[in-house]
Motif scaffolding. Structure first.
Motif: not given
Length: 377
Positions: A67-72, A263-264, A300-305
């Motif tokens: 639910c809350c993507p955690q980016y290093t 977490i953005h 705009e979106t929670s998952f970014v690559t």
């Protein structure tokens, strides 16, 4: 086996748990391993693949499904420049320590004089004073349990995180913030450490950090709520960035400060992006990109690559279908009495589909290079 400098791990596997940020139920998804012992180099490689530790438990969040993507996030400490507001925090802390004992200013400076202080100059300013109003001591030591540290932790958890007193235990504190798979000794500069902040003989804050070959990784920070007016959370970040800069003089590769996860959508976690220049780790390619590249997309979106690929497995994993048996010949398991064997020669690997899947998931999540170095037990 750990005495030979090998990383020894057990596979915990996938897990779902409640999210501590948005309070979602079973919406935080990750894959975990338990590290009985681990080399600092192996852990450095793992956090550069999006892993993080809590005590001896290491976990890799699934940024696509959580639910809350955690980016290093990491900061290049050698290029860090404080903002005006950050300088105010540091100056406020120094003014408290120095108090009314500030040394007399030298002769009047020219009208065009501009004093430029580095972070290290500002951090160590109280130490340059012969006399201060308060005695400040910063001590870096291998992680260990003391009653004093636990008392600080208990006060912090109850006051700041609103934990119930009966839920805060010495054993929980030890598992979470003392125990570590990273071995520290007098011959090594790397490992797990506690940085103690003592004022007038009283422990007012404690930072839990890992010092690794390429970075200093912040694990946790706690402080006495009675001293919250000092902005200790922000001040500790400056201290740790300064520590990176000092270590960089001895180890040129050690130049980054890892603040854990960004977490953005969470103010408690996205403040880390205010320390510049910071990068976020792409969860698929494991390449680092400036945080500014992510922010507009994360709105705009929670998952970014930046390296999208078609797949039916978690981001950043190897494709399980691509693994060849020859590649698994160098994945070893402890079979007892200090002996190891290739996992493919274990009978259960051939006879149990669930066991084989668990092994393949582990290899895909840590990558082949690490799977070949670490021993499963």
């Amino acid at each position: 086996m750990s005495n030979y400098g090998l990383s020894m791990v057990s596979i915990a596997g996938p897990s779902k748990h409640d999210c501590g940020y948005c309070k979602g139920k079973d919406t935080s998804i990750s894959f975990g391993i338990w590290a009985h012992s681990m080399t600092c180099a192996d852990y450095q490689d793992l956090i550069d693949r999006g892993w993080r530790r809590s005590g001896k438990y290491l976990y890799k969040p699934d940024l696509e499904k959580s639910c809350c993507p955690q980016y290093t996030i990491r900061l290049d400490a050698t290029k860090f420049n404080m903002t005006k507001n950050q300088k105010k925090v540091l100056h406020k802390f120094n003014r408290y320590v120095i108090g009314n004992c500030k040394a007399e200013l030298p002769a009047k400076k020219p009208a065009n004089y501009v004093q430029v202080k580095s972070l290290q100059d500002s951090i160590h300013e109280p130490e340059e004073q012969e006399v201060n109003e308060h005695k400040l001591e910063i001590v870096l030591e291998p992680s260990s349990f003391t009653k004093e540290k636990f008392a600080l932790y208990a006060k912090y958890q109850v006051s700041i995180h609103h934990d119930l007193e009966e839920d805060v235990s010495e054993s929980g504190f030890t598992r979470f913030l003392v125990d570590s798979p990273l071995k520290t000794n007098n011959e090594s500069d790397f490992g797990s450490f506690h940085q103690k902040y003592t004022v007038d003989g009283k422990l007012i804050a404690l930072a839990v950090i890992d010092i690794l070959p390429k970075c200093i990784s912040s694990v946790y920070f706690m402080y006495d709520p009675d001293y919250s007016f000092l902005g200790l959370g922000k001040y500790s970040a400056f201290r740790e960035i300064c520590l990176v800069q000092e270590y960089n003089k001895k180890f040129s590769d050690l130049k980054y400060y890892y603040m854990g996860f960004y977490i953005h959508t969470c103010p408690k976690m996205n403040y880390k992006g205010k320390y510049s220049p910071s990068d976020l780790l792409d969860p698929v390619s494991y390449k680092w990109y400036p945080i500014e590249n992510f922010k507009s997309k994360l709105d705009e979106t929670s998952f970014v690559t930046f390296d999208p690929i078609e797949r039916d497995y978690p981001p950043g994993w190897l494709d399980p279908k691509s693994l060849k048996e020859k590649e698994l010949e160098n994945v070893f398991v402890l079979i007892g009495d200090g002996r190891i064997a290739p996992i493919i020669h274990i009978v259960k690997f051939r006879t149990s589909k669930s066991f084989k899947k668990n092994i393949l998931d582990y290899v895909c999540s840590v990558g082949l290079e690490l799977a070949h170095k670490m021993i499963i037990c």
